[in-house]
Design a protein around this motif. Structure first.
Motif, mmCIF file in Angstrom:
data_model
loop_
_atom_site.group_PDB
_atom_site.id
_atom_site.type_symbol
_atom_site.label_atom_id
_atom_site.label_comp_id
_atom_site.label_asym_id
_atom_site.label_seq_id
_atom_site.Cartn_x
_atom_site.Cartn_y
_atom_site.Cartn_z
ATOM 1 N N LEU A 16 0.807 -1.219 0.000
ATOM 2 C CA LEU A 16 0.000 0.000 0.000
ATOM 3 C C LEU A 16 0.842 1.273 0.000
ATOM 4 C CD1 LEU A 16 -2.818 -1.044 2.516
ATOM 5 C CD2 LEU A 16 -2.703 -1.386 0.045
ATOM 6 N N SER A 17 2.091 1.171 0.359
ATOM 7 C CA SER A 17 2.951 2.358 0.438
ATOM 8 C C SER A 17 3.221 2.953 -0.949
ATOM 9 C CB SER A 17 4.284 2.015 1.113
ATOM 10 O OG SER A 17 5.037 1.096 0.332
ATOM 11 N N LYS A 18 2.990 2.169 -1.995
ATOM 12 C CA LYS A 18 3.251 2.639 -3.357
ATOM 13 C C LYS A 18 2.031 3.314 -3.992
ATOM 14 C CE LYS A 18 6.769 -0.877 -4.342
ATOM 15 N NZ LYS A 18 7.195 -1.970 -5.262
ATOM 16 N N ILE A 19 0.894 3.300 -3.286
ATOM 17 C CA ILE A 19 -0.336 3.858 -3.844
ATOM 18 C C ILE A 19 -0.415 5.351 -3.529
ATOM 19 C CG2 ILE A 19 -2.860 3.790 -3.751
ATOM 20 C CD1 ILE A 19 -2.647 0.794 -3.198
ATOM 21 N N GLU A 20 -0.661 6.151 -4.549
ATOM 22 C CA GLU A 20 -0.716 7.604 -4.403
ATOM 23 C C GLU A 20 -2.027 8.040 -3.754
ATOM 24 O OE1 GLU A 20 -0.086 11.632 -7.137
ATOM 25 O OE2 GLU A 20 -0.616 9.724 -8.101
ATOM 26 N N ILE A 21 -1.928 8.958 -2.795
ATOM 27 C CA ILE A 21 -3.107 9.507 -2.120
ATOM 28 C C ILE A 21 -3.137 11.019 -2.339
ATOM 29 C CG2 ILE A 21 -4.236 9.884 0.104
ATOM 30 C CD1 ILE A 21 -3.099 7.212 1.033
ATOM 31 N N LEU A 22 -4.302 11.522 -2.781
ATOM 32 C CA LEU A 22 -4.466 12.942 -3.081
ATOM 33 C C LEU A 22 -5.563 13.540 -2.217
ATOM 34 C CD1 LEU A 22 -4.402 12.722 -6.997
ATOM 35 C CD2 LEU A 22 -2.478 13.211 -5.473
ATOM 36 N N GLU A 23 -5.445 14.843 -1.917
ATOM 37 C CA GLU A 23 -6.463 15.568 -1.155
ATOM 38 C C GLU A 23 -7.026 16.702 -1.998
ATOM 39 O OE1 GLU A 23 -5.244 16.871 2.677
ATOM 40 O OE2 GLU A 23 -4.512 14.907 3.319
ATOM 41 N N PHE A 24 -8.347 16.932 -1.845
ATOM 42 C CA PHE A 24 -9.027 17.976 -2.606
ATOM 43 C C PHE A 24 -9.942 18.771 -1.677
ATOM 44 C CE2 PHE A 24 -8.260 14.430 -5.498
ATOM 45 C CZ PHE A 24 -7.625 15.055 -6.557
ATOM 46 N N PRO A 25 -10.107 20.064 -1.945
ATOM 47 C CA PRO A 25 -11.048 20.870 -1.158
ATOM 48 C C PRO A 25 -12.488 20.570 -1.576
ATOM 49 C CG PRO A 25 -10.119 22.181 -2.916
ATOM 50 C CD PRO A 25 -9.410 20.858 -2.972
ATOM 51 N N THR A 26 -13.450 21.091 -0.831
ATOM 52 C CA THR A 26 -14.853 20.879 -1.166
ATOM 53 C C THR A 26 -15.204 21.584 -2.474
ATOM 54 O OG1 THR A 26 -17.105 20.946 -0.275
ATOM 55 C CG2 THR A 26 -15.723 22.884 0.105
ATOM 56 N N ASN A 27 -16.187 21.025 -3.179
ATOM 57 C CA ASN A 27 -16.668 21.557 -4.468
ATOM 58 C C ASN A 27 -15.597 21.567 -5.552
ATOM 59 O OD1 ASN A 27 -19.338 22.082 -3.561
ATOM 60 N ND2 ASN A 27 -18.643 23.984 -2.606
ATOM 61 N N PHE A 28 -14.640 20.655 -5.435
ATOM 62 C CA PHE A 28 -13.584 20.540 -6.444
ATOM 63 C C PHE A 28 -13.993 19.492 -7.475
ATOM 64 C CE2 PHE A 28 -9.678 18.935 -8.293
ATOM 65 C CZ PHE A 28 -8.931 20.083 -8.509
ATOM 66 N N THR A 29 -13.842 19.824 -8.756
ATOM 67 C CA THR A 29 -14.175 18.881 -9.819
ATOM 68 C C THR A 29 -12.960 18.014 -10.126
ATOM 69 O OG1 THR A 29 -15.786 20.417 -10.785
ATOM 70 C CG2 THR A 29 -15.018 18.610 -12.178
ATOM 71 N N ILE A 30 -13.027 16.766 -9.707
ATOM 72 C CA ILE A 30 -11.909 15.841 -9.919
ATOM 73 C C ILE A 30 -11.857 15.380 -11.371
ATOM 74 C CG2 ILE A 30 -10.944 13.597 -9.259
ATOM 75 C CD1 ILE A 30 -12.253 13.946 -6.536
ATOM 76 N N GLU A 31 -13.014 15.061 -11.927
ATOM 77 C CA GLU A 31 -13.119 14.645 -13.322
ATOM 78 C C GLU A 31 -14.362 15.275 -13.934
ATOM 79 O OE1 GLU A 31 -11.009 13.019 -15.057
ATOM 80 O OE2 GLU A 31 -9.712 12.069 -13.572
ATOM 81 N N ILE A 32 -14.303 15.537 -15.229
ATOM 82 C CA ILE A 32 -15.435 16.082 -15.961
ATOM 83 C C ILE A 32 -16.112 14.953 -16.742
ATOM 84 C CG2 ILE A 32 -16.132 17.698 -17.792
ATOM 85 C CD1 ILE A 32 -13.769 19.456 -16.992
ATOM 86 N N GLU A 33 -17.424 15.013 -16.826
ATOM 87 C CA GLU A 33 -18.187 14.024 -17.581
ATOM 88 C C GLU A 33 -17.583 13.818 -18.968
ATOM 89 O OE1 GLU A 33 -22.844 13.289 -19.011
ATOM 90 O OE2 GLU A 33 -22.304 15.032 -17.811
ATOM 91 N N ASP A 34 -17.432 12.545 -19.357
ATOM 92 C CA ASP A 34 -16.882 12.113 -20.652
ATOM 93 C C ASP A 34 -15.363 12.130 -20.708
ATOM 94 O OD1 ASP A 34 -19.347 11.469 -21.777
ATOM 95 O OD2 ASP A 34 -19.649 13.492 -22.561
ATOM 96 N N ASN A 35 -14.693 12.512 -19.603
ATOM 97 C CA ASN A 35 -13.238 12.310 -19.542
ATOM 98 C C ASN A 35 -12.937 10.815 -19.573
ATOM 99 O OD1 ASN A 35 -12.653 15.000 -19.402
ATOM 100 N ND2 ASN A 35 -11.829 14.964 -17.322
ATOM 101 N N GLU A 36 -11.844 10.446 -20.208
ATOM 102 C CA GLU A 36 -11.460 9.041 -20.238
ATOM 103 C C GLU A 36 -10.942 8.612 -18.863
ATOM 104 O OE1 GLU A 36 -8.514 5.911 -22.615
ATOM 105 O OE2 GLU A 36 -8.524 8.049 -23.117
#
Length: 205
Positions: A16-36
């Motif tokens: 598990l130490s090799k898995i990347e972990i990211l943090e985002f603020p509220t109302n942040f768009t991580i992905e947009i519809e139809d992104n691959e």
């Protein structure tokens, strides 16, 4: 939730130490519809709303992802389409783990427990999608509300249904406008079917 607490890794030998972990603020768009989709994400903290938009520009919530749930998982082996069905928008400070698709595939072939856990979670998601399809097939606003409440009664094992969302979010989840939901809840209360407050709905019949 810590990464090792996720059902996906139960009894697995994944580093598990090799898995990347990211943090985002509220109302942040991580992905947009139809992104691959190029990775599988795991929600560790906060929530993610999966939102789509009608031709008129009205947004509605397809799904809400909570800690322990995955996204991108049903797309990784798709033969027809591998794009997100809706935009992924955070609610509250949100933390996710990211596993690129090629690494995720290696984990599946390398670790039988990881594979079993993944298939169990995929089966549970298929069941939830079947329930959502049944919800959409209900004829009226009242039928949709009652269908949702009886499903939650089965899950929560109580006639007092605790809502982990606002009425606005509930309306979106039931694919209806908030005023329509409010009007029908009032009518159902007058008819003696339910009682409710801000955070609960009680089935009376």
């Amino acid at each position: 939730m810590r990464l090792e607490e996720c059902k996906l890794f139960r009894n697995s030998r994944i580093d598990l130490s090799k898995i990347e972990i990211l943090e985002f603020p509220t109302n942040f768009t991580i992905e947009i519809e139809d992104n691959e989709s190029t990775y599988v994400g795991i929600v560790l903290e906060g929530k993610i709303h999966v939102k789509a938009y009608s031709l008129a520009g009205k947004d509605f919530t397809i799904n809400t992802l909570e800690p322990g749930q995955l996204f991108g998982d049903v797309l990784i082996f798709g033969s027809k389409i591998k794009t997100f069905p809706g935009s992924l928008i955070t609610k509250g400070k949100t933390k996710i783990a990211i596993i690129p698709n090629n690494e995720f595939e290696q984990y599946l072939f390398y670790d039988n427990d990881f594979l079993k856990n993944f298939l169990e979670m995929l089966s549970d998601k298929a069941f939830e999608m079947n329930i959502k399809s049944k919800l959409l097939s209900q004829d009226s606003v009242r039928d949709k509300i009652l269908f949702y409440l009886y499903q939650e009664k089965r899950i929560q094992k109580s006639k007092v249904i605790h809502l982990n969302m606002t009425k606005e979010e509930l309306a979106s989840q039931l694919y209806m406008q908030r005023p329509s939901l409010s009007r029908e809840l009032i009518k159902m209360k007058e008819d003696g079917l339910i009682d409710y407050d801000r955070w609960t709905i009680t089935l009376k019949k």
